[in-house]
Write a protein that holds these residues in place. Structure first.
Motif, PDB file in Angstrom:
ATOM      1  N   ASP A   2       0.856  -1.182   0.000  1.00  0.00           N
ATOM      2  CA  ASP A   2       0.000   0.000   0.000  1.00  0.00           C
ATOM      3  C   ASP A   2       0.895   1.235   0.000  1.00  0.00           C
ATOM      4  N   GLU A   3       1.120   1.796  -1.179  1.00  0.00           N
ATOM      5  CA  GLU A   3       2.033   2.941  -1.292  1.00  0.00           C
ATOM      6  C   GLU A   3       1.473   4.196  -0.624  1.00  0.00           C
ATOM      7  N   GLY A  63       4.614   4.615   1.191  1.00  0.00           N
ATOM      8  CA  GLY A  63       5.374   5.438   0.258  1.00  0.00           C
ATOM      9  C   GLY A  63       5.801   4.658  -0.968  1.00  0.00           C
ATOM     10  N   PRO A  64       6.401   5.365  -1.915  1.00  0.00           N
ATOM     11  CA  PRO A  64       6.830   4.714  -3.166  1.00  0.00           C
ATOM     12  C   PRO A  64       7.765   3.537  -2.879  1.00  0.00           C
ATOM     13  N   THR A  65       7.510   2.442  -3.563  1.00  0.00           N
ATOM     14  CA  THR A  65       8.292   1.226  -3.359  1.00  0.00           C
ATOM     15  C   THR A  65       8.656   0.638  -4.714  1.00  0.00           C
ATOM     16  N   SER A  85       9.378  -2.188  -7.198  1.00  0.00           N
ATOM     17  CA  SER A  85       8.885  -3.576  -7.273  1.00  0.00           C
ATOM     18  C   SER A  85      10.058  -4.529  -7.458  1.00  0.00           C
ATOM     19  N   ARG A 113      14.478  -2.091   3.531  1.00  0.00           N
ATOM     20  CA  ARG A 113      13.474  -1.177   4.084  1.00  0.00           C
ATOM     21  C   ARG A 113      13.702  -1.225   5.596  1.00  0.00           C
TER      22      ARG A 113
END
Length: 92
Positions: free
Chosen positions: A39-40, A44-46, A48, A86
């Motif tokens: 869930d960005e 936040g931006p992730t 792939s 992360r």
């Protein structure tokens, strides 16, 4: 540490999550139909791609568990691999 003090965003207690912790942020179990499988809006931006956990693979100490945020795959790989990380801050 690359930044000379091991700190980021004013905090110095960052660590890699365990595989169990990392799995909790997947949107769905494998195969996930959302790319990336996170869930960005919340996290936040992730990218792939593969993300390391701090969990060593019990049957092979040169391996560690990872989560692949493209499809939600959870597996292990040699620790020499170049994957993303992360970081988290809370205690176990």
């Amino acid at each position: 540490a690359l930044n000379g003090g091991g700190c980021f965003a004013g905090q110095c207690d960052w660590r890699l999550p365990t595989i169990a912790e990392l799995q909790t942020i997947l949107l769905a179990p494998y195969p996930c139909t959302t790319v990336p499988c996170i869930d960005e809006a919340v996290f936040g931006p992730t990218v792939s791609f593969y993300y390391w956990s701090s969990s060593t693979y019990a049957d092979g100490p040169l391996n560690a568990w990872f989560v692949y945020f493209y499809g939600g795959l959870v597996n292990y790989n040699g620790k020499a691999g170049s994957f993303y990380v992360r970081a988290v801050r809370a205690g176990l």
